[in-house]
Motif scaffolding. Structure first.
Motif, PDB file in Angstrom:
ATOM      1  N   UNK A  22     -10.304  52.390  18.755  1.00  0.00           N
ATOM      2  CA  UNK A  22     -11.159  53.557  18.603  1.00  0.00           C
ATOM      3  C   UNK A  22     -12.400  53.272  17.758  1.00  0.00           C
ATOM      4  N   UNK A  23     -12.284  52.463  16.704  1.00  0.00           N
ATOM      5  CA  UNK A  23     -13.355  52.350  15.723  1.00  0.00           C
ATOM      6  C   UNK A  23     -14.023  50.976  15.624  1.00  0.00           C
ATOM      7  N   UNK A  24     -13.544  49.979  16.299  1.00  0.00           N
ATOM      8  CA  UNK A  24     -14.140  48.649  16.184  1.00  0.00           C
ATOM      9  C   UNK A  24     -15.529  48.649  16.815  1.00  0.00           C
ATOM     10  N   UNK A  25     -16.538  48.130  16.108  1.00  0.00           N
ATOM     11  CA  UNK A  25     -17.880  48.093  16.689  1.00  0.00           C
ATOM     12  C   UNK A  25     -17.954  47.083  17.829  1.00  0.00           C
ATOM     13  N   UNK A  26     -19.033  47.144  18.588  1.00  0.00           N
ATOM     14  CA  UNK A  26     -19.192  46.265  19.752  1.00  0.00           C
ATOM     15  C   UNK A  26     -19.252  44.788  19.345  1.00  0.00           C
ATOM     16  N   UNK A  27     -19.909  44.509  18.251  1.00  0.00           N
ATOM     17  CA  UNK A  27     -20.008  43.123  17.755  1.00  0.00           C
ATOM     18  C   UNK A  27     -19.193  43.018  16.475  1.00  0.00           C
ATOM     19  N   UNK A  28     -18.088  42.332  16.547  1.00  0.00           N
ATOM     20  CA  UNK A  28     -17.162  42.334  15.419  1.00  0.00           C
ATOM     21  C   UNK A  28     -16.686  40.951  15.011  1.00  0.00           C
ATOM     22  N   UNK A  29     -16.872  39.929  15.843  1.00  0.00           N
ATOM     23  CA  UNK A  29     -16.272  38.623  15.550  1.00  0.00           C
ATOM     24  C   UNK A  29     -16.844  37.984  14.290  1.00  0.00           C
ATOM     25  N   UNK A  30     -18.138  38.117  14.046  1.00  0.00           N
ATOM     26  CA  UNK A  30     -18.712  37.518  12.832  1.00  0.00           C
ATOM     27  C   UNK A  30     -18.198  38.247  11.586  1.00  0.00           C
ATOM     28  N   UNK A  31     -18.015  39.554  11.678  1.00  0.00           N
ATOM     29  CA  UNK A  31     -17.469  40.313  10.546  1.00  0.00           C
ATOM     30  C   UNK A  31     -16.033  39.902  10.251  1.00  0.00           C
ATOM     31  N   UNK A  32     -15.250  39.696  11.303  1.00  0.00           N
ATOM     32  CA  UNK A  32     -13.867  39.242  11.121  1.00  0.00           C
ATOM     33  C   UNK A  32     -13.856  37.877  10.447  1.00  0.00           C
ATOM     34  N   UNK A  33     -14.728  36.977  10.871  1.00  0.00           N
ATOM     35  CA  UNK A  33     -14.781  35.652  10.259  1.00  0.00           C
ATOM     36  C   UNK A  33     -15.252  35.714   8.806  1.00  0.00           C
ATOM     37  N   UNK A  34     -16.111  36.671   8.448  1.00  0.00           N
ATOM     38  CA  UNK A  34     -16.497  36.831   7.045  1.00  0.00           C
ATOM     39  C   UNK A  34     -15.297  37.255   6.209  1.00  0.00           C
ATOM     40  N   UNK A  35     -14.458  38.110   6.756  1.00  0.00           N
ATOM     41  CA  UNK A  35     -13.261  38.543   6.029  1.00  0.00           C
ATOM     42  C   UNK A  35     -12.263  37.394   5.897  1.00  0.00           C
ATOM     43  N   UNK A  36     -12.143  36.582   6.946  1.00  0.00           N
ATOM     44  CA  UNK A  36     -11.193  35.469   6.917  1.00  0.00           C
ATOM     45  C   UNK A  36     -11.660  34.326   6.029  1.00  0.00           C
ATOM     46  N   UNK A  37     -12.949  34.248   5.726  1.00  0.00           N
ATOM     47  CA  UNK A  37     -13.583  33.224   4.893  1.00  0.00           C
ATOM     48  C   UNK A  37     -13.203  31.811   5.309  1.00  0.00           C
ATOM     49  N   UNK A  38     -12.259  31.179   4.627  1.00  0.00           N
ATOM     50  CA  UNK A  38     -11.948  29.775   4.864  1.00  0.00           C
ATOM     51  C   UNK A  38     -11.121  29.541   6.124  1.00  0.00           C
ATOM     52  N   UNK A  39     -10.487  30.559   6.641  1.00  0.00           N
ATOM     53  CA  UNK A  39      -9.622  30.414   7.812  1.00  0.00           C
ATOM     54  C   UNK A  39     -10.311  30.976   9.058  1.00  0.00           C
ATOM     55  N   UNK A  40     -11.597  30.639   9.227  1.00  0.00           N
ATOM     56  CA  UNK A  40     -12.373  31.178  10.344  1.00  0.00           C
ATOM     57  C   UNK A  40     -11.781  30.749  11.681  1.00  0.00           C
ATOM     58  N   UNK A  41     -11.888  31.640  12.658  1.00  0.00           N
ATOM     59  CA  UNK A  41     -11.357  31.392  13.996  1.00  0.00           C
ATOM     60  C   UNK A  41     -12.495  31.456  15.010  1.00  0.00           C
ATOM     61  N   UNK A  42     -12.253  30.880  16.157  1.00  0.00           N
ATOM     62  CA  UNK A  42     -13.193  30.929  17.258  1.00  0.00           C
ATOM     63  C   UNK A  42     -13.334  32.377  17.738  1.00  0.00           C
ATOM     64  N   UNK A  43     -14.564  32.845  17.991  1.00  0.00           N
ATOM     65  CA  UNK A  43     -14.740  34.226  18.461  1.00  0.00           C
ATOM     66  C   UNK A  43     -13.929  34.552  19.720  1.00  0.00           C
ATOM     67  N   UNK A  44     -13.753  33.583  20.608  1.00  0.00           N
ATOM     68  CA  UNK A  44     -12.956  33.828  21.816  1.00  0.00           C
ATOM     69  C   UNK A  44     -11.501  34.118  21.448  1.00  0.00           C
ATOM     70  N   UNK A  45     -10.975  33.433  20.430  1.00  0.00           N
ATOM     71  CA  UNK A  45      -9.598  33.678  20.002  1.00  0.00           C
ATOM     72  C   UNK A  45      -9.470  35.068  19.374  1.00  0.00           C
ATOM     73  N   UNK A  46     -10.464  35.472  18.587  1.00  0.00           N
ATOM     74  CA  UNK A  46     -10.439  36.797  17.965  1.00  0.00           C
ATOM     75  C   UNK A  46     -10.422  37.877  19.043  1.00  0.00           C
TER      76      UNK A  46
END
Length: 76
Positions: A22-46
Motif C-alpha cells: 500500500x505505501x511503498x514508493x515507486x522507487x525504493x531499492x536505493x532507500x532499502x540499500x541505504x537502510x541495509x548499509x553494509x549488507x547491500x543487495x542487488x536491486x533485482x533481488x530486493x
C-alpha cells in the motif's frame, strides 16, 4: 538457525506485506540499500523479495521502514 514459520509469524509477515504494497514508493531499492548499509543487495533481488514475498527478514524489515517513511511524508 532461522525461525520456524508459525501462523503468528506468517500473519505478521502478511500484514507487513499488505502495508508495504500500500505505501511503498515507486522507487525504493536505493532507500532499502541505504537502510541495509553494509549488507547491500542487488536491486533485482530486493524487487524479487517484494514481489514473490520471499522470507528474507532483513529485506522485509527495510521495505517496511521505507513504506512507513513514505506514509509519513504523504500524510503531512
Amino acid at each position: 538457525m532461522g525461525k520456524l514459520s508459525t501462523p503468528n509469524n506468517q500473519e505478521m509477515n502478511d500484514r507487513k506485506f499488505d502495508f508495504i504494497d500500500q505505501w511503498l514508493p515507486a522507487r525504493y531499492t536505493s532507500s532499502v540499500n541505504m537502510i541495509l548499509k553494509e549488507d547491500k543487495k542487488d536491486p533485482a533481488y530486493i524487487r524479487q523479495v517484494k514481489n514473490t514475498r520471499t522470507d528474507d527478514m532483513k529485506i522485509i524489515d527495510a521495505l517496511y521502514i521505507v513504506a512507513q517513511l513514505n506514509k509519513l511524508q504523504v500524510e503531512d
